[in-house]
Write an enzyme that holds these catalytic residues in place. Structure first.
Site, PDB file in Angstrom:
ATOM      1  CD  GLU A  98     -22.273  52.668  18.075  1.00  0.00           C
ATOM      2  OE1 GLU A  98     -23.215  53.004  17.341  1.00  0.00           O
ATOM      3  OE2 GLU A  98     -22.327  52.710  19.316  1.00  0.00           O
ATOM      4  CB  CYS A 111     -14.081  56.081  23.632  1.00  0.00           C
ATOM      5  SG  CYS A 111     -14.737  54.796  24.710  1.00  0.00           S
ATOM      6  CB  CYS A 118     -19.701  43.457  26.220  1.00  0.00           C
ATOM      7  SG  CYS A 118     -18.748  43.243  27.753  1.00  0.00           S
ATOM      8  CB  CYS A 122     -22.355  45.757  33.105  1.00  0.00           C
ATOM      9  SG  CYS A 122     -20.715  45.145  33.556  1.00  0.00           S
ATOM     10  CB  CYS A 125     -23.372  48.437  29.838  1.00  0.00           C
ATOM     11  SG  CYS A 125     -22.286  48.725  28.433  1.00  0.00           S
ATOM     12  N   GLY A 172     -17.049  46.191  24.678  1.00  0.00           N
ATOM     13  CA  GLY A 172     -16.281  45.012  25.075  1.00  0.00           C
ATOM     14  C   GLY A 172     -15.491  45.171  26.350  1.00  0.00           C
ATOM     15  CB  SER A 204     -11.804  50.866  31.075  1.00  0.00           C
ATOM     16  OG  SER A 204     -12.898  50.745  31.965  1.00  0.00           O
ATOM     17  CB  SER A 226     -16.223  49.284  35.194  1.00  0.00           C
ATOM     18  OG  SER A 226     -15.783  49.875  33.996  1.00  0.00           O
ATOM     19  CG  LEU A 227     -15.887  50.117  42.556  1.00  0.00           C
ATOM     20  CD1 LEU A 227     -15.296  48.728  42.755  1.00  0.00           C
ATOM     21  CD2 LEU A 227     -15.210  51.133  43.471  1.00  0.00           C
ATOM     22  CG  HIS A 228     -20.023  50.732  37.776  1.00  0.00           C
ATOM     23  ND1 HIS A 228     -19.839  52.044  37.354  1.00  0.00           N
ATOM     24  CD2 HIS A 228     -19.461  49.947  36.815  1.00  0.00           C
ATOM     25  CE1 HIS A 228     -19.210  52.037  36.192  1.00  0.00           C
ATOM     26  NE2 HIS A 228     -18.968  50.789  35.843  1.00  0.00           N
ATOM     27  CG  ASN A 303     -24.602  58.869  29.635  1.00  0.00           C
ATOM     28  OD1 ASN A 303     -24.902  60.045  29.769  1.00  0.00           O
ATOM     29  ND2 ASN A 303     -23.369  58.416  29.854  1.00  0.00           N
ATOM     30  CB  CYS A 346     -19.915  56.713  29.630  1.00  0.00           C
ATOM     31  SG  CYS A 346     -19.212  55.336  30.544  1.00  0.00           S
TER      32      CYS A 346
END
Length: 373
Positions: A98, A111, A118, A122, A125, A172, A204, A226-228, A303, A346
């Site tokens: 996508e 994007c 992937c 995570c 995701c 990915g 990223s 991508s810290l989070h 999301n 996202c």
């Protein structure tokens, strides 16, 4: 070399300028032919070698028999109520990826995916839930940009939306597909290809530290992380690659990437998960973590997707979190959710992974093997 390719044609989109130059020189052509050929492909959008009038007839004939310009195929196209586009592109392997275009008043951001699925797992995701199949080739990565440009032009012929920014933030982990991604990035900023500003092309990563160090010498583009989570205990749960490359190593790699006269900053992505990582103490930890690192913090409302197990932080909690960061002198913004009505926001990209059995094997390699090579 060109004439030897009798069984399978070379996809010219797999070569950056240096690679294309070497490819042509090995077949007896002059180095400048690479730039001529790139201008036909990327500036003129030409895929018929017979129309490339400033190339010799002999070269055009050889290109016709030995090479091709191969793009993914569009299978589904959806436009959100907010104008966001999402496309499903089918690959030769039968898998699908996508790609999302987000139009804004002064820019248009594409994007782009770098893998089929992937392996980093995570927990918040949707892509991770789809499993992992393989890396995308350079041609499959830049092909998304070429196809998106054509599709946008076809959708509004009189005034097509422009792609001004590209982020490798789709399906990915880009740095787990290092060589192909670097070649694609070079094409994106090459004046003979897409000619985008290097500050408008962003890669990223979830934090593959050795590859981050290699990236510094490989190509000059913007970096997002991508810290989070602001500490290892929480990040180990949300972003499992942290178990191999903890936050201290990640932050050292960020400092190294923007060191010297590059005058860069790092964008830290932080998805807001209700009562998981959005408490005031998390915000205070985050302010201490990024102090001294030129940065911007993107707070991303979570999301949702089926069986995620998470809910999005409330606006009140996000605003409180952001205020703590801003009061500490940090640049923090809350990202506006775009395309969620078509699952284009996202963390929602899923694509179509035909064979998910490689996921466990690949994640094992990522955790214990050498990364980014």
């Amino acid at each position: 070399m060109l004439a030897a390719a009798t069984q399978a044609k070379y996809n010219l989109l797999d070569f950056d300028q240096a690679g294309l130059r070497d490819f042509l020189v090995e077949s007896g052509e002059k180095p400048f032919r690479a730039q001529q050929l790139m201008k036909w492909i990327y500036h003129e959008g030409e895929s018929d070698f017979s129309h490339m009038s400033n190339l010799s007839k002999a070269l055009r004939a050889t290109l016709e028999t030995s090479t091709e310009i191969r793009l993914p195929r569009v299978t589904h196209s959806h436009q959100s109520l907010d104008g966001t586009w999402k496309w499903l592109f089918r690959l030769d392997s039968g898998n699908s990826i996508e790609c999302v275009f987000i139009p804004e008043e002064r820019r248009g951001t594409l994007c782009v995916s770098s893998q089929v699925g992937c392996a980093l797992d995570c927990s918040f995701c949707a892509t991770a839930r789809e499993g992992f199949n393989r890396n995308l080739s350079t041609g499959e990565i830049v092909g998304q940009l070429m196809l998106a440009t054509k599709l946008l032009r076809d959708s509004q012929p009189d005034d097509p939306p422009r792609i001004t920014n590209v982020v490798l933030m789709g399906m990915g982990e880009p740095l787990a597909n290092f060589q192909n991604v670097v070649r694609a990035l070079r094409l994106m900023i090459d004046d003979f290809a897409f000619g985008l500003s290097k500050r408008r092309v962003t890669i990223s990563t979830s934090g593959i530290v050795p590859a981050m160090h290699r990236l510094y010498d490989a190509v000059d583009v913007a970096l997002a992380v991508s810290l989070h989570a602001p500490n290892d205990a929480l990040r180990d749960k949300l972003v499992p690659i942290n178990r191999k490359y903890p936050i201290s190593q990640l932050m050292d790699a960020c400092r190294a990437y923007i060191d010297g006269d590059r005058k860069k900053h790092v964008t830290f992505e932080y998805v807001m998960l209700d009562r998981i990582n959005d408490e005031p103490e998390h915000a205070y930890e985050l302010t201490k973590l990024v102090q001294g690192v030129p940065s911007k913090i993107n707070l991303i409302p979570f999301n949702p997707f089926p069986q995620s197990g998470y809910t999005c932080s409330s606006k009140t909690r996000i605003d409180r979190f952001r205020k703590i960061l801003c009061d500490a002198g940090l640049v923090a913004v809350t990202r506006k959710t775009r395309g969620d009505d078509i699952s284009a926001a996202c963390g929602q990209l899923a694509g179509k992974v035909q064979d998910k059995s490689r996921r466990a094997l690949k994640f094992s390699e990522l955790r214990f093997g050498e990364i980014g090579k």
